[in-house]
Enzyme design. Structure first.
Site, PDB file in Angstrom:
ATOM      1  N   VAL A  96      16.154  -9.305   5.016  1.00 43.46           N
ATOM      2  CA  VAL A  96      15.905 -10.333   6.193  1.00 43.46           C
ATOM      3  C   VAL A  96      15.473 -11.507   5.316  1.00 43.46           C
ATOM      4  O   VAL A  96      14.343 -11.485   4.796  1.00 43.46           O
ATOM      5  CB  VAL A  96      15.053  -9.879   7.029  1.00 43.46           C
ATOM      6  CG1 VAL A  96      14.737 -10.934   8.420  1.00 43.46           C
ATOM      7  CG2 VAL A  96      15.498  -8.504   7.953  1.00 43.46           C
ATOM      8  N   HIS A 100       8.293 -12.127   4.849  1.00 44.15           N
ATOM      9  CA  HIS A 100       7.292 -11.145   5.557  1.00 44.15           C
ATOM     10  C   HIS A 100       6.535 -10.183   4.511  1.00 44.15           C
ATOM     11  O   HIS A 100       6.839 -10.009   3.485  1.00 44.15           O
ATOM     12  CB  HIS A 100       8.205 -10.248   6.480  1.00 44.15           C
ATOM     13  CG  HIS A 100       9.275  -9.691   6.034  1.00 44.15           C
ATOM     14  ND1 HIS A 100      10.525 -10.232   5.743  1.00 44.15           N
ATOM     15  CD2 HIS A 100       9.480  -8.180   5.878  1.00 44.15           C
ATOM     16  CE1 HIS A 100      11.121  -9.172   5.211  1.00 44.15           C
ATOM     17  NE2 HIS A 100      10.674  -8.048   5.168  1.00 44.15           N
ATOM     18  N   ILE A 101       5.472  -9.693   4.916  1.00 40.70           N
ATOM     19  CA  ILE A 101       4.603  -8.715   4.302  1.00 40.70           C
ATOM     20  C   ILE A 101       4.636  -7.558   4.961  1.00 40.70           C
ATOM     21  O   ILE A 101       4.289  -7.145   6.260  1.00 40.70           O
ATOM     22  CB  ILE A 101       3.106  -9.418   4.165  1.00 40.70           C
ATOM     23  CG1 ILE A 101       3.091 -10.717   3.515  1.00 40.70           C
ATOM     24  CG2 ILE A 101       2.421  -8.338   3.269  1.00 40.70           C
ATOM     25  CD1 ILE A 101       1.643 -11.221   3.486  1.00 40.70           C
ATOM     26  N   HIS A 102       5.040  -6.361   4.228  1.00 41.68           N
ATOM     27  CA  HIS A 102       4.893  -5.074   4.864  1.00 41.68           C
ATOM     28  C   HIS A 102       3.349  -4.797   4.591  1.00 41.68           C
ATOM     29  O   HIS A 102       3.033  -4.652   3.445  1.00 41.68           O
ATOM     30  CB  HIS A 102       5.843  -4.064   4.134  1.00 41.68           C
ATOM     31  CG  HIS A 102       7.399  -4.526   4.162  1.00 41.68           C
ATOM     32  ND1 HIS A 102       8.088  -3.910   5.025  1.00 41.68           N
ATOM     33  CD2 HIS A 102       8.084  -5.504   3.529  1.00 41.68           C
ATOM     34  CE1 HIS A 102       9.449  -4.393   5.008  1.00 41.68           C
ATOM     35  NE2 HIS A 102       9.556  -5.374   4.007  1.00 41.68           N
TER      36      HIS A 102
END
Length: 114
Positions: A96, A100-102
């Site tokens: 994506v 973003h941070i997992h």
């Protein structure tokens, strides 16, 4: 330009299981978890990937890391540990184009991950 799936989740156009939200970011459960706890922490302002972050983004990036720590601790991952992951580009596993941070935990995580 069409919205990313994360922008749609943040806008409540697509449902998400939110655990945290403030003016700068939102955290929700990953719909395809890779661990018992697999959360995504997403800035509300679109930055396509970490390689495209600018010097002026340092406050937001710091906020994301401290928020990831806070959410992980709230999920009970402080004692056994957790992993934070940021994928960048197709070879890095990015699917994506929205930074973003997992946040992963709840079991022992292997290394190396790939």
């Amino acid at each position: 330009m069409s919205k990313t799936i994360f922008e749609k989740i943040i806008a409540r156009e697509i449902p998400g299981d939110f655990l945290y939200e403030d003016d700068l970011c939102a955290c929700f459960r990953d719909i395809n978890p890779g661990a018992p706890v697999h959360l995504l922490l997403v800035p509300k302002r679109l930055i396509p990937r970490i390689a495209e972050a600018q010097d002026g983004d340092q406050e937001l990036l710091g906020h994301l890391l401290l928020t990831a720590r806070r959410v992980a601790l709230e999920q009970g991952l402080g004692e056994t540990g957790f992993r934070l992951v940021i994928n960048n580009g197709s070879d890095g596993g990015e699917t994506v184009p929205h930074l973003h941070i997992h946040i992963l935990g709840g079991r022992e995580l292997d290394w190396p991950p790939g």
